[in-house]
Scaffold this motif. Structure first.
Motif, mmCIF file in Angstrom:
data_model
loop_
_atom_site.group_PDB
_atom_site.id
_atom_site.type_symbol
_atom_site.label_atom_id
_atom_site.label_comp_id
_atom_site.label_asym_id
_atom_site.label_seq_id
_atom_site.Cartn_x
_atom_site.Cartn_y
_atom_site.Cartn_z
ATOM 1 N N ASP A 242 0.876 -1.271 -0.107
ATOM 2 C CA ASP A 242 0.027 -0.010 -0.004
ATOM 3 C C ASP A 242 1.048 1.251 -0.017
ATOM 4 O O ASP A 242 0.498 2.167 -0.587
ATOM 5 N N GLN A 245 2.611 1.679 -3.418
ATOM 6 C CA GLN A 245 1.408 2.097 -4.494
ATOM 7 C C GLN A 245 0.936 3.615 -4.241
ATOM 8 O O GLN A 245 0.730 4.159 -5.451
ATOM 9 N N ALA A 249 1.623 6.308 -7.256
ATOM 10 C CA ALA A 249 0.262 7.015 -7.631
ATOM 11 C C ALA A 249 0.661 8.311 -7.577
ATOM 12 O O ALA A 249 0.067 9.212 -8.340
ATOM 13 N N LEU A 415 3.202 -1.578 -13.971
ATOM 14 C CA LEU A 415 2.506 -0.561 -12.755
ATOM 15 C C LEU A 415 2.263 0.724 -13.555
ATOM 16 O O LEU A 415 1.678 1.315 -13.056
ATOM 17 N N THR A 420 -1.213 -2.669 -10.462
ATOM 18 C CA THR A 420 -0.868 -2.278 -9.002
ATOM 19 C C THR A 420 0.036 -3.417 -8.215
ATOM 20 O O THR A 420 0.051 -4.640 -8.772
ATOM 21 N N GLN A 422 -0.517 -4.682 -5.113
ATOM 22 C CA GLN A 422 -1.245 -5.559 -4.663
ATOM 23 C C GLN A 422 -1.538 -6.675 -5.855
ATOM 24 O O GLN A 422 -1.690 -8.109 -5.235
#
Length: 445
Positions: A242, A245, A249, A415, A420, A422
């Motif tokens: 997380d 990510q 992002a 990615l 992602t 995950q």
């Protein structure tokens, strides 16, 4: 500098031994059958010529120093691509074809895979207790499966954060101690220098992400009741996934292949101000950016709570191939390369390696041989020593890491196209379970 004992808690040793004995029994029996029942073949006599495949920095110099001091054993060295760049496939194909080298380098994560395929010899009979005692307990545990020794460790590879001190100073930053501070520093750096990012996520190198999950307390492989448990979605891994990510992002880190031309160019241009690597990365960075001497420094890798904590990124061993009939000479060479001052000095003095020796008594030798001018004279080995003490216990590699890593690389490669972190872990979980079952190993879900 004093030697580094790094004692390992007894529960981890019991876990690894029990897991290795119970869970690798089937594949180890096959491996032993392919290597004469696990007994190394006696050398036919001397002088002996050994073939050796590797890619680690400083290896050529180590081989030259060994040959100069060992007239009865001659090592013929062939440099091959790094494991993830095709080296492991080359070794595996050579083993299947019956023309593998006598000895080769393999990372800790891949060793169980090579053992399960019967590609390496059991060298237990050539590794007495006094030799084992020279190595860090962590590294010996990672080379011991089923109560048998399958390789000799070269180095430990605790994490470290390399950063451009001038770029940090310009943005008013100090090395972050926590991952929350790292994210804040990434935001401030981007605000102060819009074209610069704090670090890079390597889509082609799962080892870096694995080390961060390891540091967060994850346990991807666990052995109990004659079955493998695989958990790539536990709390520590999810926390790490997380976090990265979010960084991706928000465009706070770059996503580029490791040690690629774009990555190198971004470092040269000051567009990337940091590198999350390992102890061996100090030499790699120095060799990659020779003109940047004095601008880089090293700090402990951030942790979740600010307390020292580390996983390992890679780390190398010497293994003897199942085809070799010169195991005694191969172990003699590997022992010299990993436990003697001459062997470590030859590697570090090459100027391209900052390997942290698996033999603690040789850390001062490496420290003295490493020219730290690139890091402004900083005592990088003192930092590596502290990092090595903080390596989290209870991590275990599984016997199908090739399948795990290939799935991660394939998904990490997407990615920047909507994939992602995950999602990559989910795909790797399924690929790993499928490969375990394909090999006839029991799986506990």
């Amino acid at each position: 500098m004093p030697s580094l004992p790094l004692p390992l808690p007894h529960p981890r040793r019991r876990l690894l031994r029990a897991a290795a004995v119970g869970l690798l029994s089937t594949v180890l029996l096959a491996a032993c059958a392919g290597s004469g029942g696990g007994a190394p073949k006696a050398d036919d006599g001397k002088p002996v010529t050994l073939t050796f495949w590797a890619w680690s920095k400083g290896t050529k110099e180590v081989v030259a120093a060994f040959n100069a001091s060992h007239p009865d054993v001659n090592v013929v060295y062939e440099e091959i691509p790094s494991g993830t760049a095709g080296g492991y496939a080359k070794i595996s194909n050579a083993v299947k074809a019956g023309n593998a080298p006598d000895v080769f380098n393999v990372e800790y994560a891949q060793l169980p895979d090579f053992v399960s395929q019967g590609a390496v010899q059991d060298i237990s009979g050539l590794v007495p207790g006094e030799l084992k005692a020279k190595y860090l307990p962590q590294t010996m545990d990672l080379t011991t499966l089923g109560g048998r020794t399958w390789a000799l460790p070269l180095d430990a590879s605790p994490q470290a954060f390399y950063y451009r001190k001038d770029l940090f100073d310009r943005a008013g930053l100090t090395p972050p101690k926590t991952w929350d501070e790292f994210r804040t520093a990434a935001q401030k750096l981007k605000q102060a220098q819009p074209d610069t990012r704090i670090a890079t996520f390597f889509p082609d190198d799962p080892a870096t992400f694995e080390a961060m999950a390891w540091q967060a307390g994850a346990h991807w492989f666990t052995g109990r009741d004659d079955a493998w448990s695989v958990d790539l979605n536990g709390a520590g891994t999810k926390q790490t996934a997380d976090y990265w990510q979010q960084l991706i992002a928000e465009d706070l880190v770059r996503v580029q292949p490791s040690f690629s031309q774009p990555w190198t160019a971004s470092l040269q241009k000051g567009e990337t101000a940091g590198y999350l690597g390992a102890s061996w990365g100090g030499g790699v960075l120095k060799g990659t950016l020779p003109d940047a001497a004095g601008t880089w420094a090293v700090a402990p890798v951030p942790s979740w709570d600010g307390a020292p904590a580390s996983g390992m990124v890679g780390g190398t061993t010497f293994a003897v191939s199942k085809n070799s009939r010169k195991a005694k000479a191969a172990v003699e060479f590997a022992t010299w390369a990993t436990t003697t001052p001459e062997g470590i000095k030859a590697r570090i003095a090459s100027g391209t390696s900052s390997a942290f020796p698996a033999a603690p008594a040789l850390v001062p030798v490496a420290e003295e041989a490493f020219k730290a001018d690139f890091y402004g004279g900083q005592d990088v080995y003192a930092l590596y020593t502290d990092a090595a003490k903080s390596i989290k216990p209870n991590w275990q590699w599984g016997p199908t890491m090739n399948a795990t890593n290939n799935a991660l690389k394939d998904a990490f490669g997407k990615l920047t196209q909507g994939g992602t972190v995950q999602g990559a872990l989910d795909a790797a979980q399924q690929s790993t379970l499928a490969e375990l079952k394909n090999r006839g190993l029991k799986v506990k879900q």
